[in-house]
Structure formats: C-alpha cells, structure tokens
Design a protein around this motif. Structure first.
Motif, PDB file in Angstrom:
ATOM      1  N   HIS A   1       0.821  -1.207   0.000  1.00 17.18           N
ATOM      2  CA  HIS A   1       0.000   0.000   0.000  1.00 17.18           C
ATOM      3  C   HIS A   1       0.855   1.257   0.000  1.00 17.18           C
ATOM      4  N   PHE A   2       2.081   1.134   0.497  1.00 14.09           N
ATOM      5  CA  PHE A   2       2.993   2.270   0.609  1.00 14.09           C
ATOM      6  C   PHE A   2       4.390   1.809   0.195  1.00 14.09           C
ATOM      7  N   VAL A   3       4.991   2.494  -0.768  1.00 10.10           N
ATOM      8  CA  VAL A   3       6.342   2.155  -1.228  1.00 10.10           C
ATOM      9  C   VAL A   3       7.220   3.393  -1.120  1.00 10.10           C
ATOM     10  N   LYS A   4       8.337   3.250  -0.411  1.00  7.88           N
ATOM     11  CA  LYS A   4       9.382   4.272  -0.382  1.00  7.88           C
ATOM     12  C   LYS A   4      10.597   3.697  -1.076  1.00  7.88           C
ATOM     13  N   VAL A   5      11.199   4.468  -1.989  1.00  9.03           N
ATOM     14  CA  VAL A   5      12.336   3.971  -2.751  1.00  9.03           C
ATOM     15  C   VAL A   5      13.302   5.126  -3.002  1.00  9.03           C
ATOM     16  N   SER A   6      14.593   4.838  -3.068  1.00 12.44           N
ATOM     17  CA  SER A   6      15.572   5.873  -3.375  1.00 12.44           C
ATOM     18  C   SER A   6      15.701   6.037  -4.891  1.00 12.44           C
ATOM     19  N   ASP A   7      16.111   7.232  -5.311  1.00 15.46           N
ATOM     20  CA  ASP A   7      16.342   7.429  -6.738  1.00 15.46           C
ATOM     21  C   ASP A   7      17.512   6.571  -7.218  1.00 15.46           C
ATOM     22  N   GLU A   8      18.448   6.255  -6.331  1.00 14.41           N
ATOM     23  CA  GLU A   8      19.553   5.364  -6.688  1.00 14.41           C
ATOM     24  C   GLU A   8      19.037   3.976  -7.049  1.00 14.41           C
ATOM     25  N   ASP A   9      18.119   3.454  -6.237  1.00 14.99           N
ATOM     26  CA  ASP A   9      17.531   2.146  -6.546  1.00 14.99           C
ATOM     27  C   ASP A   9      16.735   2.189  -7.847  1.00 14.99           C
ATOM     28  N   LEU A  10      15.975   3.255  -8.062  1.00 16.53           N
ATOM     29  CA  LEU A  10      15.216   3.363  -9.308  1.00 16.53           C
ATOM     30  C   LEU A  10      16.140   3.400 -10.515  1.00 16.53           C
ATOM     31  N   GLY A  11      17.283   4.087 -10.382  1.00 12.37           N
ATOM     32  CA  GLY A  11      18.224   4.138 -11.482  1.00 12.37           C
ATOM     33  C   GLY A  11      18.787   2.774 -11.833  1.00 12.37           C
ATOM     34  N   LEU A  12      18.971   1.921 -10.808  1.00  8.09           N
ATOM     35  CA  LEU A  12      19.434   0.563 -11.053  1.00  8.09           C
ATOM     36  C   LEU A  12      18.337  -0.313 -11.658  1.00  8.09           C
ATOM     37  N   LEU A  13      17.149  -0.198 -11.108  1.00 11.80           N
ATOM     38  CA  LEU A  13      16.064  -1.091 -11.508  1.00 11.80           C
ATOM     39  C   LEU A  13      15.430  -0.713 -12.843  1.00 11.80           C
ATOM     40  N   TYR A  14      15.242   0.578 -13.060  1.00 11.82           N
ATOM     41  CA  TYR A  14      14.495   1.048 -14.235  1.00 11.82           C
ATOM     42  C   TYR A  14      15.230   2.218 -14.887  1.00 11.82           C
ATOM     43  N   PRO A  15      16.407   1.972 -15.479  1.00  9.95           N
ATOM     44  CA  PRO A  15      17.210   3.074 -16.025  1.00  9.95           C
ATOM     45  C   PRO A  15      16.536   3.832 -17.164  1.00  9.95           C
ATOM     46  N   GLY A  16      15.547   3.235 -17.786  1.00 11.91           N
ATOM     47  CA  GLY A  16      14.862   3.908 -18.891  1.00 11.91           C
ATOM     48  C   GLY A  16      13.631   4.682 -18.490  1.00 11.91           C
ATOM     49  N   GLU A  17      13.319   4.727 -17.185  1.00 10.65           N
ATOM     50  CA  GLU A  17      12.109   5.402 -16.724  1.00 10.65           C
ATOM     51  C   GLU A  17      12.455   6.498 -15.725  1.00 10.65           C
ATOM     52  N   THR A  18      11.648   7.535 -15.716  1.00  5.44           N
ATOM     53  CA  THR A  18      11.790   8.580 -14.709  1.00  5.44           C
ATOM     54  C   THR A  18      11.077   8.138 -13.425  1.00  5.44           C
ATOM     55  N   PRO A  19      11.428   8.734 -12.283  1.00  3.59           N
ATOM     56  CA  PRO A  19      10.694   8.420 -11.052  1.00  3.59           C
ATOM     57  C   PRO A  19       9.188   8.669 -11.195  1.00  3.59           C
ATOM     58  N   GLU A  20       8.834   9.720 -11.934  1.00  5.69           N
ATOM     59  CA  GLU A  20       7.408  10.014 -12.152  1.00  5.69           C
ATOM     60  C   GLU A  20       6.711   8.874 -12.878  1.00  5.69           C
ATOM     61  N   GLN A  21       7.386   8.309 -13.867  1.00  8.26           N
ATOM     62  CA  GLN A  21       6.789   7.205 -14.619  1.00  8.26           C
ATOM     63  C   GLN A  21       6.640   5.959 -13.756  1.00  8.26           C
TER      64      GLN A  21
END
Length: 308
Positions: free
Chosen positions: A182-202
């Motif tokens: 229900h609630f997800v907190k994630v760092s931008d560093e992790d997002l860059g590793l997991l989904y390099p082709g997507e923005t945090p907004e996406q």
C-alpha cells in the motif's frame, strides 16, 4: 503495532591500517533492524521479525533491541552465524558494502517457522536483501501476500547488489512486492538501477496504477517527492554537515511511518486521500529526521523529542 520484517546484522567499518592488519569498528545494523529501532525511538510500538544468531554478535543485537524497547517476541534464534556487512566510506561519506552472510541466522526463516503476528499489528514493513535470499525470501513474500488484505504493507526495496547481483531478479521481486504493498518508499539510486529507462514520475504512476496508495522517492541531497493518485509533492533536503549517510533511508522510512501513525493515516484509503499540505508536512518531518542521522556516524537515529 508495527512489525518490521528482514535482516539484523553487524555493520563493520573498515578503519586505519595497523602494523599487523586493519582496525575495524563493528556496529549493530541492517536496514530492517534500523527501521525497527528508528520507529521505537520515535515512540512507536514495534517488533522485529528476523532470524538472530546465538553468537556474540547476535547477543549484542538482542541487547540493543531490548535497550531500545523493540519487541523481541518474533525473533527466531539459531546457532547459525551473524551476517557481517563490511563498510568503507568514500571521500563524501557514501558507504560501500561487502556482505558476508551465506548461511547466516537472518536467512534461516521458513514459512512454516514464521511466528504468529501479535493481534495488535497494524502495519508490516518489508525491504532489503532478506527478500532475495532463501529460504527467508519466500517466507516473507508469502507473509506479505497473506496479510495484504488485513494490514498495511509498507515496502522499501533497498537494493543490495553485493548480495544479489542479478538485477532481473531484483526487478521481479520488486514488482511482486509492489503488487502487495500500500505504501512504497524507494531511493532514486535504486530506481536508477532497476528502471534506467524510466523517470521516477513514470515508475510512481505505474505503481499507483497497480494499487499502491502512496509512493515516496528520496533523492539524497536533492530532497524527496511523494505521489498519490491525485497529488504530487516535492520538498528540498535540509542543509546538514554530512558525517555519513548510513541509515539515512531507514530513518526516513521510520519517520514517514511515524508521521502517518500519529495522524491515524495507516490505511490505504487514508494515505490515498492525503492532500498537498499533508504530504509536504510528512516529507519535511522525515527529511528532518534523516538529516539528524546524516550528521552522526553510523545509523544513529533520532528520538522523538529531537524532532519537536
């Protein structure tokens, strides 16, 4: 009550060279352990669900939990060794980790040995590498799936490639957990590793579309952002003289959960209805807590009166 699920370990800081080797400074830690202690210091009732060794490191971890008034009734003790996370800091205080945990106590939990949750449990917090090592990973995934409709599920991926270098496995795990959360907190560093082709907004929009009520992305020195289906908010970080960033994300998560709990917002519906002013207040509260941790060595998280 909160129940935090995951690992407990010793953070071992590599120090100066000595005539016969290296000096080390071992400190209690582990992301879920830190979140549990952070919640306790912020005045929240909390239990830690983990495997804990009976070795000297495990005994020290147990003592620390007891001293911090974290409920220890969900610990599963064994004679397997404690995990050691060896940390070296770069010139900017950013940590690098080397994990030594194969066969360790915090990986020994199975679904059959999971303890019963206290009836007062309102929220379960998951995250970090315990979800990608076995058998504990499968056990915790099953627990999240079982409790998804009964209690709030909060999740912070906290990707650790030194434990599991396969990013495809991390992505699969994250998508599994997001679908139960229900609630997800994630760092931008992790997002860059997991989904390099997507923005945090996406990524936030995609997660909200599958049922997450609240997504928060931390951006280190660039602040943090939160999204619901109807609102998006950004706040800057607070100026701080950084000693190191160990435990900063864990502090941020503990503070977010505390803020929600103090305002009786620990439900999917309540989080989804948060307005811009509330989200800004929540992020500022968590940013202040995190900045205090960054100003001190190690995961030395603030107490509630430090945020008043």
């Amino acid at each position: 009550m909160f129940v935090v699920c995951g690992e407990a370990l010793m953070d071992v800081y590599a120090g100066e060279s000595t005539p016969t080797g290296l000096s080390f400074d071992a400190r209690i830690g582990g992301s879920p352990f830190n979140v549990a202690v952070g919640l306790a210091r912020l005045g929240r009732p909390v239990a830690l669900l983990t495997g804990l060794s009976t070795d000297s490191a495990g005994e020290r971890l147990l003592t620390a939990l007891q001293d911090e008034q974290v409920d220890t009734s969900l610990l599963l003790r064994s004679d397997a060794p404690s995990t050691l996370s060896v940390i070296s800091l770069d010139a900017h205080g950013v940590p690098r980790y080397a994990f030594h945990g194969t066969g360790a106590a915090d990986r020994q939990i199975t679904f059959d040995t999971l303890p019963a949750l206290p009836p007062t449990t309102r929220a379960l917090q998951f995250g970090s590498y315990a979800l990608v090592v076995e058998p504990v990973g499968s056990a915790l995934l099953a627990l999240a799936a079982r409790e998804h409709t009964q209690r709030l599920i909060a999740y912070d991926p906290n990707v650790r490639l030194n434990v599991e270098p396969d990013l495809s496995r991390w992505r699969a795990l994250v998508e599994q957990m997001v679908a139960q959360s229900h609630f997800v907190k994630v760092s931008d560093e992790d997002l860059g590793l997991l989904y390099p082709g997507e923005t945090p907004e996406q990524v936030a929009a995609r997660w909200l579309a599958v049922g997450v009520s609240l997504v928060t992305v931390t951006r280190g020195g660039h602040g943090a952002s939160s999204w619901t289906q109807s609102v998006q908010v950004d706040v800057p970080s607070l100026p701080v003289k950084v000693v190191d960033t160990v435990g900063a994300g864990d502090t941020f998560q503990a503070a977010l959960l505390t803020w929600l709990d103090e305002r009786d917002k620990l439900s999917a519906t309540a989080m989804a209805s948060l307005d811009r002013q509330a989200l800004e207040a929540m992020l500022k509260f968590a940013s202040k807590a995190s900045s205090i941790t960054c100003s001190r060595r190690g995961a030395d998280m603030p107490r509630r009166n430090e945020l008043d």
